[in-house]
Write an enzyme that holds these catalytic residues in place. Structure first.
Site, PDB file in Angstrom:
ATOM      1  CG  ASP A   1      -1.927   1.083   1.243  1.00 13.52           C
ATOM      2  OD1 ASP A   1      -2.473   1.375   0.164  1.00 13.52           O
ATOM      3  OD2 ASP A   1      -2.186   1.662   2.305  1.00 13.52           O
TER       4      ASP A   1
ATOM      5  CG  ASP B   1      -1.887   7.575   0.841  1.00 14.10           C
ATOM      6  OD1 ASP B   1      -0.992   8.431   0.788  1.00 14.10           O
ATOM      7  OD2 ASP B   1      -2.767   7.467  -0.020  1.00 14.10           O
TER       8      ASP B   1
END
Length: 259
Positions: free
Chosen positions: A13, A15
């Site tokens: 991922d 963020d």
């Protein structure tokens, strides 16, 4: 439990893992550098459908993270891939930004508000009441309802912002139609990403900061999962879930030597 095979490809991922509120997480640059030097297939994922991969490449480059465009996988790209598989050359009424509209244009979709095959909902900085009303009426008239991701809120400097999941709930309340969410935690997004880089779930790992999206998506796609504590989920919240990550680490810096 059977011992897992060595990790040959990585999904992470963005963020909360590589960056937090526009600032790189310490160790993120070293992790990306190690990945690129290793030659192992990898993807940086985001449920946010606002930006194109080129936009995200530029944003990451500005904070010292050199991620090639081809190694960025968004919920907009996953949504476009899903629609291209389901109904090639279709039509859609889209509520979203350039990341989503560009992805749909690239697969040959026509964007229209006249009897579209789909209403496709993504993030936008300004949700228009007029656009939402049009989407509701099109769904009531038979358009199929797709949403890029189920995230209910997004971050901003001022606090939480309503995101795709919240707006989808409004449309559902008005139409009775539930959307099909393509992004995490739907393992479809992960499998499509793995296929894009020629990787297999048995030898792949997913790194995320959220139990309810990243870890769950990786788990359901059959991948090894790593939870980092630099984002949403904190250590005290892990045991509240009926599933667990394979490993919990403080940050991405702890995984550099695993590549």
């Amino acid at each position: 439990m059977a011992e897992r095979k060595p990790i040959e490809s990585w999904l992470t991922d963005m963020d909360g893992v590589l960056m937090h509120e526009g600032i790189p997480v310490p160790g993120a640059d070293a992790f990306i550098k190690r990945l690129r030097e290793s030659g192992k297939p990898f993807l940086v994922l985001t449920n946010n459908s606002i930006y194109t991969p080129r936009d995200l490449h530029a944003r990451l480059s500005r904070i010292g993270l050199d991620v090639p465009v081809a190694n960025i996988w968004t919920s907009a790209l996953a949504t476009a891939k899903f629609l291209d598989d389901q109904r090639p050359g279709g039509t859609a009424y889209v509520i979203g930004e350039a990341g989503l509209t560009t992805a749909l244009h690239d697969i040959g979709y026509v964007l229209t508000d006249v009897e579209p095959d789909y209403v496709v909902l993504g993030e936008t900085r300004t949700y228009s009441f007029e656009a939402l009303t049009k989407a509701i009426r099109l769904i009531n008239n038979g358009a199929r309802f797709i949403a890029t991701n189920p995230d209910e809120t997004g971050p901003s400097a001022e606090g939480a912002l309503p995101a795709t999941g919240s707006v989808a709930a409004l449309i559902t309340k008005a139409t009775g139609a539930e959307p099909y969410f393509v992004g995490k935690p739907n393992p479809l997004m992960m499998r499509a990403g793995l296929n894009a880089i020629g990787a297999h779930s048995e030898t792949s790992a997913m790194i995320g900061d959220r139990m309810d999206t990243d870890v769950l998506a990786g788990l359901e796609a059959g991948m090894e999962t790593f939870l980092v504590l630099t984002g949403v989920t904190q250590i005290g919240e892990v045991d509240r879930h009926p599933f667990r990550p394979s490993t919990v680490v403080n940050s991405i810096a702890d995984l550099v030597e695993r590549v």
